[in-house]
Design a protein around this motif. Structure first.
Motif, PDB file in Angstrom:
ATOM      1  N   LEU A 169      30.039  43.297  49.059  1.00 39.87           N
ATOM      2  CA  LEU A 169      30.913  42.134  49.037  1.00 39.87           C
ATOM      3  C   LEU A 169      32.035  42.259  48.022  1.00 39.87           C
ATOM      4  O   LEU A 169      32.904  41.403  47.957  1.00 39.87           O
ATOM      5  CB  LEU A 169      30.092  40.872  48.744  1.00 39.87           C
ATOM      6  CG  LEU A 169      29.009  40.571  49.779  1.00 39.87           C
ATOM      7  CD1 LEU A 169      28.124  39.438  49.294  1.00 39.87           C
ATOM      8  CD2 LEU A 169      29.616  40.253  51.127  1.00 39.87           C
ATOM      9  N   ASP A 170      32.007  43.293  47.204  1.00 37.45           N
ATOM     10  CA  ASP A 170      33.036  43.450  46.182  1.00 37.45           C
ATOM     11  C   ASP A 170      34.342  43.909  46.788  1.00 37.45           C
ATOM     12  O   ASP A 170      34.375  44.694  47.719  1.00 37.45           O
ATOM     13  CB  ASP A 170      32.596  44.447  45.115  1.00 37.45           C
ATOM     14  CG  ASP A 170      31.444  43.907  44.301  1.00 37.45           C
ATOM     15  OD1 ASP A 170      31.476  42.722  43.969  1.00 37.45           O
ATOM     16  OD2 ASP A 170      30.518  44.669  44.021  1.00 37.45           O
ATOM     17  N   ASN A 171      35.422  43.443  46.201  1.00 41.07           N
ATOM     18  CA  ASN A 171      36.741  43.727  46.727  1.00 41.07           C
ATOM     19  C   ASN A 171      37.333  45.027  46.209  1.00 41.07           C
ATOM     20  O   ASN A 171      38.034  45.708  46.925  1.00 41.07           O
ATOM     21  CB  ASN A 171      37.687  42.565  46.389  1.00 41.07           C
ATOM     22  CG  ASN A 171      39.012  42.695  47.087  1.00 41.07           C
ATOM     23  OD1 ASN A 171      39.052  42.911  48.289  1.00 41.07           O
ATOM     24  ND2 ASN A 171      40.088  42.581  46.357  1.00 41.07           N
ATOM     25  N   HIS A 172      37.070  45.368  44.979  1.00 40.55           N
ATOM     26  CA  HIS A 172      37.696  46.530  44.366  1.00 40.55           C
ATOM     27  C   HIS A 172      36.663  47.613  44.069  1.00 40.55           C
ATOM     28  O   HIS A 172      35.552  47.304  43.657  1.00 40.55           O
ATOM     29  CB  HIS A 172      38.405  46.135  43.068  1.00 40.55           C
ATOM     30  CG  HIS A 172      39.467  45.110  43.279  1.00 40.55           C
ATOM     31  ND1 HIS A 172      40.636  45.383  43.939  1.00 40.55           N
ATOM     32  CD2 HIS A 172      39.526  43.802  42.950  1.00 40.55           C
ATOM     33  CE1 HIS A 172      41.370  44.289  43.985  1.00 40.55           C
ATOM     34  NE2 HIS A 172      40.716  43.313  43.402  1.00 40.55           N
ATOM     35  N   PRO A 173      37.008  48.871  44.250  1.00 38.11           N
ATOM     36  CA  PRO A 173      36.057  49.949  43.951  1.00 38.11           C
ATOM     37  C   PRO A 173      35.519  49.879  42.528  1.00 38.11           C
ATOM     38  O   PRO A 173      34.353  50.141  42.293  1.00 38.11           O
ATOM     39  CB  PRO A 173      36.873  51.227  44.163  1.00 38.11           C
ATOM     40  CG  PRO A 173      37.963  50.826  45.090  1.00 38.11           C
ATOM     41  CD  PRO A 173      38.262  49.378  44.775  1.00 38.11           C
ATOM     42  N   TRP A 174      36.361  49.474  41.559  1.00 41.93           N
ATOM     43  CA  TRP A 174      35.870  49.379  40.186  1.00 41.93           C
ATOM     44  C   TRP A 174      34.742  48.365  40.102  1.00 41.93           C
ATOM     45  O   TRP A 174      33.733  48.597  39.449  1.00 41.93           O
ATOM     46  CB  TRP A 174      36.992  48.979  39.230  1.00 41.93           C
ATOM     47  CG  TRP A 174      36.485  48.916  37.819  1.00 41.93           C
ATOM     48  CD1 TRP A 174      36.442  49.945  36.934  1.00 41.93           C
ATOM     49  CD2 TRP A 174      35.925  47.780  37.154  1.00 41.93           C
ATOM     50  NE1 TRP A 174      35.901  49.519  35.754  1.00 41.93           N
ATOM     51  CE2 TRP A 174      35.569  48.198  35.855  1.00 41.93           C
ATOM     52  CE3 TRP A 174      35.687  46.469  37.522  1.00 41.93           C
ATOM     53  CZ2 TRP A 174      34.991  47.328  34.926  1.00 41.93           C
ATOM     54  CZ3 TRP A 174      35.116  45.600  36.599  1.00 41.93           C
ATOM     55  CH2 TRP A 174      34.781  46.040  35.321  1.00 41.93           C
ATOM     56  N   ASP A 175      34.886  47.206  40.767  1.00 38.89           N
ATOM     57  CA  ASP A 175      33.839  46.189  40.741  1.00 38.89           C
ATOM     58  C   ASP A 175      32.548  46.724  41.334  1.00 38.89           C
ATOM     59  O   ASP A 175      31.470  46.520  40.788  1.00 38.89           O
ATOM     60  CB  ASP A 175      34.261  44.942  41.517  1.00 38.89           C
ATOM     61  CG  ASP A 175      35.308  44.111  40.787  1.00 38.89           C
ATOM     62  OD1 ASP A 175      35.339  44.162  39.535  1.00 38.89           O
ATOM     63  OD2 ASP A 175      36.068  43.422  41.464  1.00 38.89           O
ATOM     64  N   ALA A 176      32.649  47.401  42.462  1.00 35.00           N
ATOM     65  CA  ALA A 176      31.452  47.934  43.118  1.00 35.00           C
ATOM     66  C   ALA A 176      30.741  48.929  42.207  1.00 35.00           C
ATOM     67  O   ALA A 176      29.525  48.872  42.041  1.00 35.00           O
ATOM     68  CB  ALA A 176      31.822  48.584  44.450  1.00 35.00           C
ATOM     69  N   ILE A 220      35.302  40.268  41.793  1.00 37.08           N
ATOM     70  CA  ILE A 220      36.085  39.672  42.877  1.00 37.08           C
ATOM     71  C   ILE A 220      35.374  40.023  44.172  1.00 37.08           C
ATOM     72  O   ILE A 220      35.165  41.191  44.476  1.00 37.08           O
ATOM     73  CB  ILE A 220      37.525  40.204  42.888  1.00 37.08           C
ATOM     74  CG1 ILE A 220      38.223  39.831  41.582  1.00 37.08           C
ATOM     75  CG2 ILE A 220      38.287  39.652  44.088  1.00 37.08           C
ATOM     76  CD1 ILE A 220      39.578  40.478  41.400  1.00 37.08           C
ATOM     77  N   HIS A 221      34.969  39.002  44.916  1.00 35.43           N
ATOM     78  CA  HIS A 221      34.289  39.223  46.185  1.00 35.43           C
ATOM     79  C   HIS A 221      35.247  39.023  47.344  1.00 35.43           C
ATOM     80  O   HIS A 221      36.255  38.341  47.226  1.00 35.43           O
ATOM     81  CB  HIS A 221      33.101  38.271  46.325  1.00 35.43           C
ATOM     82  CG  HIS A 221      31.873  38.792  45.692  1.00 35.43           C
ATOM     83  ND1 HIS A 221      30.625  38.338  46.019  1.00 35.43           N
ATOM     84  CD2 HIS A 221      31.679  39.742  44.747  1.00 35.43           C
ATOM     85  CE1 HIS A 221      29.720  38.975  45.309  1.00 35.43           C
ATOM     86  NE2 HIS A 221      30.330  39.831  44.527  1.00 35.43           N
ATOM     87  N   ARG A 222      34.890  39.639  48.458  1.00 31.23           N
ATOM     88  CA  ARG A 222      35.710  39.593  49.673  1.00 31.23           C
ATOM     89  C   ARG A 222      34.937  38.848  50.755  1.00 31.23           C
ATOM     90  O   ARG A 222      33.792  39.166  51.044  1.00 31.23           O
ATOM     91  CB  ARG A 222      36.020  41.016  50.113  1.00 31.23           C
ATOM     92  CG  ARG A 222      36.894  41.131  51.322  1.00 31.23           C
ATOM     93  CD  ARG A 222      37.142  42.584  51.731  1.00 31.23           C
ATOM     94  NE  ARG A 222      35.901  43.326  51.854  1.00 31.23           N
ATOM     95  CZ  ARG A 222      35.520  44.321  51.040  1.00 31.23           C
ATOM     96  NH1 ARG A 222      36.266  44.689  50.045  1.00 31.23           N
ATOM     97  NH2 ARG A 222      34.390  44.948  51.244  1.00 31.23           N
ATOM     98  N   ARG A 223      35.576  37.870  51.352  1.00 26.80           N
ATOM     99  CA  ARG A 223      34.980  37.165  52.491  1.00 26.80           C
ATOM    100  C   ARG A 223      35.132  38.016  53.757  1.00 26.80           C
ATOM    101  O   ARG A 223      35.918  38.958  53.794  1.00 26.80           O
ATOM    102  CB  ARG A 223      35.673  35.825  52.703  1.00 26.80           C
ATOM    103  CG  ARG A 223      35.433  34.831  51.594  1.00 26.80           C
ATOM    104  CD  ARG A 223      36.132  33.488  51.915  1.00 26.80           C
ATOM    105  NE  ARG A 223      35.904  32.541  50.860  1.00 26.80           N
ATOM    106  CZ  ARG A 223      36.747  32.306  49.843  1.00 26.80           C
ATOM    107  NH1 ARG A 223      37.903  32.951  49.772  1.00 26.80           N
ATOM    108  NH2 ARG A 223      36.442  31.417  48.927  1.00 26.80           N
ATOM    109  N   LYS A 224      34.404  37.641  54.763  1.00 30.47           N
ATOM    110  CA  LYS A 224      34.474  38.348  56.045  1.00 30.47           C
ATOM    111  C   LYS A 224      35.897  38.350  56.597  1.00 30.47           C
ATOM    112  O   LYS A 224      36.333  39.326  57.210  1.00 30.47           O
ATOM    113  CB  LYS A 224      33.511  37.702  57.044  1.00 30.47           C
ATOM    114  CG  LYS A 224      33.338  38.477  58.321  1.00 30.47           C
ATOM    115  CD  LYS A 224      32.261  37.852  59.183  1.00 30.47           C
ATOM    116  CE  LYS A 224      32.035  38.657  60.431  1.00 30.47           C
ATOM    117  NZ  LYS A 224      30.921  38.120  61.229  1.00 30.47           N
TER     118      LYS A 224
END
Length: 72
Positions: free
Chosen positions: A17-24, A46-50
Motif C-alpha cells: 500500500l506504500d506509495n514510494h519505494p523509500w517508504d516500502a 504515504i499510502h496509495r489507494r486503489k
C-alpha cells in the motif's frame, strides 16, 4: 480507506500500500527490526489507494506469536 475489498488485502504484505519505494523499504526494515527485537515501533508513510490517490498514515506495530510463527 484504501478502496480495496477485504479479500484483495488479506494475506498480502502491508508495504504493497506504500506509495514510494523509500517508504516500502523503510517499513520492510522496520518490520524486520520489530520481529527480531520484539519491540513496538511507529512511524509515518504515504499510502496509495486503489484509485491511485495518496494519503498520509501513521502506523503503530508490534510483533505477535501465533502457532510458533512471529508476525508484525
Amino acid at each position: 480507506i484504501h478502496g480495496y475489498a477485504r479479500e484483495e488485502l488479506v494475506g498480502r504484505p502491508m508495504w504493497i500500500l506504500d506509495n514510494h519505494p523509500w517508504d516500502a523499504e523503510h517499513i520492510r526494515r522496520s518490520a524486520e527490526h520489530i520481529r527480531r527485537n520484539d519491540k513496538p515501533a511507529r512511524g509515518r508513510a504515504i499510502h496509495r489507494r486503489k484509485d491511485g490517490s495518496t494519503f498520509m498514515v501513521e502506523y503503530h506495530a508490534r510483533s505477535i506469536r501465533l502457532d510458533g510463527r512471529t508476525y508484525v
